[in-house]
Design a protein around this motif. Structure first.
Motif, PDB file in Angstrom:
ATOM      1  N   GLU A 197       8.276  14.019  -1.651  1.00 63.90           N
ATOM      2  CA  GLU A 197       6.936  13.636  -2.136  1.00 63.90           C
ATOM      3  C   GLU A 197       5.914  14.394  -1.436  1.00 63.90           C
ATOM      4  N   ALA A 198       5.992  14.523  -0.178  1.00 65.42           N
ATOM      5  CA  ALA A 198       4.880  15.442   0.348  1.00 65.42           C
ATOM      6  C   ALA A 198       4.672  16.835   0.065  1.00 65.42           C
ATOM      7  N   ALA A 199       6.201  17.085  -0.036  1.00 62.77           N
ATOM      8  CA  ALA A 199       6.233  18.684  -0.642  1.00 62.77           C
ATOM      9  C   ALA A 199       5.853  18.803  -1.922  1.00 62.77           C
ATOM     10  N   ALA A 200       6.044  17.868  -2.750  1.00 62.56           N
ATOM     11  CA  ALA A 200       5.292  18.090  -4.145  1.00 62.56           C
ATOM     12  C   ALA A 200       3.809  18.080  -4.179  1.00 62.56           C
ATOM     13  N   MET A 216       4.710  13.707 -11.775  1.00 62.76           N
ATOM     14  CA  MET A 216       5.262  13.763 -13.000  1.00 62.76           C
ATOM     15  C   MET A 216       4.278  14.311 -13.805  1.00 62.76           C
ATOM     16  N   MET A 217       2.802  14.067 -13.769  1.00 59.78           N
ATOM     17  CA  MET A 217       1.895  14.894 -14.426  1.00 59.78           C
ATOM     18  C   MET A 217       1.942  16.320 -14.203  1.00 59.78           C
ATOM     19  N   TYR A 218       2.227  16.637 -13.019  1.00 63.27           N
ATOM     20  CA  TYR A 218       2.190  18.133 -12.731  1.00 63.27           C
ATOM     21  C   TYR A 218       3.521  18.594 -13.068  1.00 63.27           C
ATOM     22  N   ILE A 219       4.805  18.263 -13.137  1.00 59.55           N
ATOM     23  CA  ILE A 219       5.982  19.120 -13.199  1.00 59.55           C
ATOM     24  C   ILE A 219       6.271  18.574 -14.648  1.00 59.55           C
ATOM     25  N   THR A 220       6.328  17.652 -15.258  1.00 53.22           N
ATOM     26  CA  THR A 220       6.902  17.515 -16.587  1.00 53.22           C
ATOM     27  C   THR A 220       6.259  18.374 -17.622  1.00 53.22           C
ATOM     28  N   ALA A 235       0.942  -1.217   0.035  1.00 61.44           N
ATOM     29  CA  ALA A 235      -0.032   0.030   0.040  1.00 61.44           C
ATOM     30  C   ALA A 235       0.822   1.077  -0.073  1.00 61.44           C
ATOM     31  N   VAL A 236       1.988   1.231   0.633  1.00 62.35           N
ATOM     32  CA  VAL A 236       2.839   2.360   0.525  1.00 62.35           C
ATOM     33  C   VAL A 236       3.803   2.541  -0.242  1.00 62.35           C
ATOM     34  N   ILE A 237       4.156   1.505  -0.859  1.00 60.62           N
ATOM     35  CA  ILE A 237       5.200   1.604  -2.088  1.00 60.62           C
ATOM     36  C   ILE A 237       4.417   1.767  -3.475  1.00 60.62           C
ATOM     37  N   PHE A 238       3.373   0.944  -3.648  1.00 59.49           N
ATOM     38  CA  PHE A 238       2.637   1.269  -4.808  1.00 59.49           C
ATOM     39  C   PHE A 238       1.457   2.386  -4.885  1.00 59.49           C
ATOM     40  N   GLY A 239       0.917   2.580  -3.686  1.00 59.90           N
ATOM     41  CA  GLY A 239      -0.227   3.393  -3.498  1.00 59.90           C
ATOM     42  C   GLY A 239       0.380   4.887  -3.100  1.00 59.90           C
ATOM     43  N   TRP A 240       1.134   5.004  -1.889  1.00 60.69           N
ATOM     44  CA  TRP A 240       1.651   6.396  -1.543  1.00 60.69           C
ATOM     45  C   TRP A 240       2.877   6.698  -2.360  1.00 60.69           C
ATOM     46  N   ILE A 241       3.782   6.193  -2.452  1.00 62.79           N
ATOM     47  CA  ILE A 241       5.064   6.494  -3.239  1.00 62.79           C
ATOM     48  C   ILE A 241       4.811   6.807  -4.523  1.00 62.79           C
ATOM     49  N   SER A 242       4.627   5.441  -5.229  1.00 63.36           N
ATOM     50  CA  SER A 242       4.358   5.548  -6.766  1.00 63.36           C
ATOM     51  C   SER A 242       3.440   6.518  -7.114  1.00 63.36           C
ATOM     52  N   MET A 243       2.230   6.655  -6.562  1.00 62.56           N
ATOM     53  CA  MET A 243       1.003   7.518  -7.126  1.00 62.56           C
ATOM     54  C   MET A 243       1.542   9.040  -6.752  1.00 62.56           C
ATOM     55  N   ALA A 244       2.158   9.201  -5.644  1.00 60.38           N
ATOM     56  CA  ALA A 244       2.814  10.615  -5.722  1.00 60.38           C
ATOM     57  C   ALA A 244       3.672  11.035  -6.622  1.00 60.38           C
ATOM     58  N   THR A 282      14.524   6.300  -5.396  1.00 59.96           N
ATOM     59  CA  THR A 282      15.617   7.472  -5.178  1.00 59.96           C
ATOM     60  C   THR A 282      15.672   8.425  -6.118  1.00 59.96           C
ATOM     61  N   PRO A 283      15.706   8.057  -7.425  1.00 61.17           N
ATOM     62  CA  PRO A 283      15.990   8.980  -8.547  1.00 61.17           C
ATOM     63  C   PRO A 283      14.964   9.854  -8.722  1.00 61.17           C
ATOM     64  N   VAL A 284      13.422   9.554  -8.712  1.00 57.70           N
ATOM     65  CA  VAL A 284      12.305  10.338  -8.828  1.00 57.70           C
ATOM     66  C   VAL A 284      12.092  11.183  -7.609  1.00 57.70           C
ATOM     67  N   ALA A 285      12.421  10.629  -6.479  1.00 59.99           N
ATOM     68  CA  ALA A 285      12.212  11.589  -5.206  1.00 59.99           C
ATOM     69  C   ALA A 285      13.247  12.832  -5.296  1.00 59.99           C
ATOM     70  N   ALA A 286      14.343  12.337  -5.923  1.00 63.33           N
ATOM     71  CA  ALA A 286      15.590  13.610  -6.011  1.00 63.33           C
ATOM     72  C   ALA A 286      15.199  14.507  -7.042  1.00 63.33           C
ATOM     73  N   ALA A 287      14.687  13.951  -8.279  1.00 62.36           N
ATOM     74  CA  ALA A 287      14.038  14.863  -9.242  1.00 62.36           C
ATOM     75  C   ALA A 287      13.146  15.775  -8.923  1.00 62.36           C
ATOM     76  N   ILE A 288      12.325  15.509  -7.924  1.00 61.56           N
ATOM     77  CA  ILE A 288      11.095  16.074  -7.328  1.00 61.56           C
ATOM     78  C   ILE A 288      11.867  17.233  -6.627  1.00 61.56           C
ATOM     79  N   ALA A 289      12.940  17.016  -6.093  1.00 58.92           N
ATOM     80  CA  ALA A 289      13.726  18.238  -5.304  1.00 58.92           C
ATOM     81  C   ALA A 289      14.283  19.165  -6.030  1.00 58.92           C
ATOM     82  N   TYR A 290      14.819  18.634  -7.231  1.00 57.63           N
ATOM     83  CA  TYR A 290      15.441  19.466  -8.364  1.00 57.63           C
ATOM     84  C   TYR A 290      14.457  20.446  -8.771  1.00 57.63           C
ATOM     85  N   TYR A 291      13.058  20.149  -8.821  1.00 59.66           N
ATOM     86  CA  TYR A 291      12.272  21.096  -9.190  1.00 59.66           C
ATOM     87  C   TYR A 291      11.665  22.020  -8.045  1.00 59.66           C
ATOM     88  N   THR A 292      11.389  21.561  -6.746  1.00 59.98           N
ATOM     89  CA  THR A 292      10.584  22.341  -5.983  1.00 59.98           C
ATOM     90  C   THR A 292      11.580  23.408  -5.336  1.00 59.98           C
TER      91      THR A 292
END
Lengths: 468, 311
Positions: A356-359, A81-85, A67-76, A213-223
């Motif tokens: 992710e929470a920040a994003a 991606m759909m917001y920032i890309t 639930a946490v990996i596929f629900g929370w983390i991956s859906m966040a 790890t890379p997707v979480a880091a990529a989010i920080a590169y934007y926020t």
């Protein structure tokens, strides 16, 4: 959402799929951490709820993880991606309709998959527990549509180059499909024995290294650049981060099985490569910290920056642990103990969740054009999450060191269980704080959608004053 | 607008990721193919059958369509009985997974190819044995239905119930009930030798699926638990309520695996048992209530058979 599933693509408001992904991810976060809290209660008090197969620890443990990996983390991630890309490509999402279908099928598939796991129907392979039928669904209805949308948005961009965040998004959506399909080959083709065991951990390692790890880091590169207004400190350090993730982080899978009869050259190679993950880690953390120059007041004043920088700071102990705990010199002591459980939560509940929470905070406010309903509740969410997580992490690290000591001094195992008991209670208290903080967050975001102050076009939510 | 096409970057990316895959997947596959089955691996494979995780021959993981291991008093060895309709073990369709020497012996001396001719659905039932070749000292699988004319149903009918072990169904329970979330099947190569026994060696897993090594130890390692504690009665009490034999245990109760009736066909009154147990814990009764003996076909019996088989 349902009224848009069969609407024309151009009739769907921009940002719809990101908003639905964002709210879905928070709901799954509440469910996932609630299950975690329940499971932790059972470890602290084994007779807490008994006699029902479906409320037993062995049936619920993997439901919490997935639930946490596929629900929370991956859906966040999908939300981010759909917001920032599109923003970074100066364009709209390639297909909002595909995004909404993706979100719908994702929720449907995850509900189905978790129900199946709950019944105990599992492949028996940690992190790839879903039976292969569900794996095929995840690949075809969840991962591939997301990758298509991200890739097509980048290909149809209206900018000349591609910003760092979008390199990571494009590479990670591609790599996670490869990792998912290859990692589940033992189930598709019934590979057995040592091959099955190795591919289980090859998947488990690479889904962290090449997806989370890379997707979480990529989010920080934007926020961080977006909210502080500072440009990214160094594009070139970003290059170093990206390429060292691809080269180093895709190779150390064997270090999860240092005690299994794998080829010794493979274990040694994995161990050396495992230390080299410090290269992308240091590149990432230093790049973000240096981008913060002159804006450190926002670490205190701004919720999104505070979440992101806290997550980045947690990457330091995370990678120092991750780099060295897998070497033979240390691994024999802490392998299979609560230390590893603490480390896994530092990666997923510490580092990645805070980014992710920040994003999700930033994205939902921006896309809905509503300022956060209550900054006070946002602060409560942050501190409850941080203190709850820290309680969990510290207690499980201590429990792991006790287990390690028990292991080398050949203490009867039951004495280790007795010694760990106070830390199991602390773990339950910490996990429950995390659960409660997420309920508050869900309420806060729901009220933001209903009653948040309107943010005019061209303004950032944090620039607005509260009218109340 | 002139787009950057990232031609060099995308090629280097392919090269880098492809190189990683090559080193972590392709090269190790040569080493892993060289693993030769040990006697332990043959026993695990033949007791577990095709797969103990989710698979189409046991879609609700009830431990159905699984082989049984039968102790043959007269022969002094185990027979692995696959009743009609039970899916054949991996070695029948993929004998090369056994490793070169064991494959050759199983094919030539054990007539394993004749089992493959029956098809994987195994319409008539099959009996296998594990033998040791006197010249090479290597173990191999003997397809006793072909070599000795043994019929699966006859072997089962002739065996006393205490000599029949439902290990395959028990492994399914081990996977379904999540025992492996707290108990590893992987003693470590360092200090675990003293307490939990020897770590597994190369070739000890050929054909086993899932291996269920586990990663997060909250209880003792179980790879050799049957050698440390071979008491069926202790296991029975421990699974029903671990606090009966170990007051500080944090293991869940697995009383629901008993089903509705005990070995004598009597209905099990769980509510009364719990009430009596609560009274015992409160000091109102000097002894805990008796634990019902699990029925012959219960899930609990299969799980106990599996755990005791871990020598």
């Amino acid at each position: 959402m349902f009224k848009y599933l069969f609407a024309k693509n151009e009739d769907i408001p921009a940002g719809s799929s990101a908003i639905f992904f964002g709210f879905s991810s928070i709901v799954w976060f509440v469910i996932g951490t609630g299950l975690g809290s329940f499971n932790a209660a059972k470890l602290a008090f084994p007779d807490f709820v008994t006699g029902n197969e479906f409320l037993s620890f062995g049936h619920m443990r993997q439901v919490h993880v997935h639930a946490v990996i596929f629900g929370w983390i991956s859906m966040a991630f999908a939300m981010a991606m759909m917001y920032i890309t599109p923003i970074l490509g100066n364009t709209r999402l390639w297909s909002e309709k595909l995004g909404l279908w993706n979100c719908f099928l994702w929720n449907l598939g995850l509900t189905l998959g978790l129900t199946v796991l709950w019944m105990g129907l599992t492949s028996g392979r940690e992190y790839s527990d879903f039976p292969w039928v569900i794996d095929l669904y995840i690949a075809s209805c969840m991962a591939i549509p997301l990758a298509v949308n991200v890739w097509m948005t980048i290909l149809t961009r209206r900018t000349q180059g591609i910003y760092t965040t979008n390199w990571f998004f494009a590479a990670a959506t591609f790599m996670v499909i490869v990792v998912f399909v290859v990692g589940n080959l033992p189930e598709f083709f019934h590979l057995t024995g040592l091959t099955e065991a190795y591919l289980t951990w090859w998947f488990a390692h690479n889904v962290l290294g090449l997806w989370i790890t890379p997707v979480a880091a990529a989010i920080a590169y934007y926020t961080i650049p977006k909210v502080t207004g500072n440009p990214l400190y160094s594009h070139r350090i970003g290059h170093l981060h990206f390429w060292s993730v691809v080269v180093f982080y895709s190779t150390p899978a064997a270090h999860h099985l240092m005690s299994a009869p794998l080829p010794e050259w493979l274990k040694s190679f994995a161990s050396v490569e495992g230390v080299l993950i410090l290269v992308p880690a240091i590149a990432f953390v230093s790049n973000i910290m240096l981008t913060m120059q002159g804006k450190w007041n926002m670490f205190v004043e701004n919720l999104e920056v505070r979440f992101t920088v806290t997550g980045c700071l947690m990457a330091i102990p995370l990678n120092m642990q991750g780099g060295f705990q897998q070497t033979r010199a240390i691994n024999w002591y802490i392998h299979g103990t609560g230390w590893i459980v603490a480390h896994a939560h530092l990666a997923l509940l510490g580092f990645s969740t805070f980014l992710e929470a920040a994003a999700v905070y930033l994205g939902l406010q921006t896309l809905m054009k509503r300022k956060l309903y209550s900054l006070a509740l946002g602060n409560v969410h942050f501190w409850l999450l941080l203190i709850g997580f820290s309680t969990y992490w510290i207690s499980m690290t201590i429990a792991g060191l006790i287990q390690g000591a028990g292991k080398i001094y050949e203490v009867p195992y039951i004495d280790v269980v007795i010694a760990e008991h106070p830390y199991m209670i602390a773990r339950w208290v910490g996990g429950t704080m995390v659960f409660v903080s997420n309920i508050i967050w869900l309420y806060n975001m729901w009220m933001t959608a209903r009653a948040g102050t309107t943010v005019p076009a061209g303004r950032m939510p944090h620039e607005m004053a509260y009218e109340r | 607008m002139a787009f950057r096409e990232y031609k060099i970057g995308s090629r280097v990316f392919g090269l880098a990721l492809g190189g990683s895959m090559c080193i972590t997947l392709f090269f190790p596959s040569f080493n892993m193919r060289e693993a030769v089955s040990t006697e332990i691996a043959l026993d695990k494979q033949l007791t577990t059958g095709w797969d103990a995780g989710w698979n189409l021959s046991d879609p609700f993981m009830q431990g159905s369509n699984k082989p049984v291991r039968v102790w043959l008093e007269s022969e002094g060895q185990y027979a692995y009985v696959y009743p009609a309709g039970t899916r054949m073990p991996n070695a029948v369709q993929h004998p090369d997974n056994l490793g070169a020497i064991v494959e050759k012996l199983s094919m030539e001396k054990g007539q394993l190819a004749k089992a493959a001719e029956k098809g994987r659905s195994n319409p008539d039932g099959a009996v296998f044995l594990i033998d040791i070749d006197q010249d090479s000292k290597q173990p191999y699988i003997e397809y006793a239905t072909a070599t000795r004319g043994w019929n699966a149903a006859d072997v089962l009918n002739a065996a006393a119930d205490e000599n029949v072990q439902h290990i395959g169904a028990g492994k399914s329970m081990f996977v379904r009930e999540g025992c492996w979330w707290c108990h590893t099947l992987l003693p470590e190569q360092t200090q675990d030798w003293q307490v939990f026994g020897a770590p597994p060696m190369l070739g000890d897993f050929n054909g086993e699926s899932p291996t269920a090594f586990g990663s997060d130890r909250k209880g003792p390692d179980l790879l050799h638990v049957g050698s440390r504690n071979a008491s069926r009665e202790w296991m029975m009490l421990h699974f029903f309520n671990p606090r009966l034999v170990q007051p500080h245990s944090i293991m869940p109760r697995f009383d629901y695996l008993w089903g509705s009736v005990d070995a004598d066909g009597q209905k099990i009154d769980f509510d009364k048992w719990r009430a009596d147990y609560t009274a015992y814990r409160a000091g109102q009764s000097p002894v805990p209530p008796d634990v019902p003996v699990p029925a012959k076909d219960s899930k609990a019996r299969a799980l106990i058979d599996f755990v005791l088989s871990l020598k």
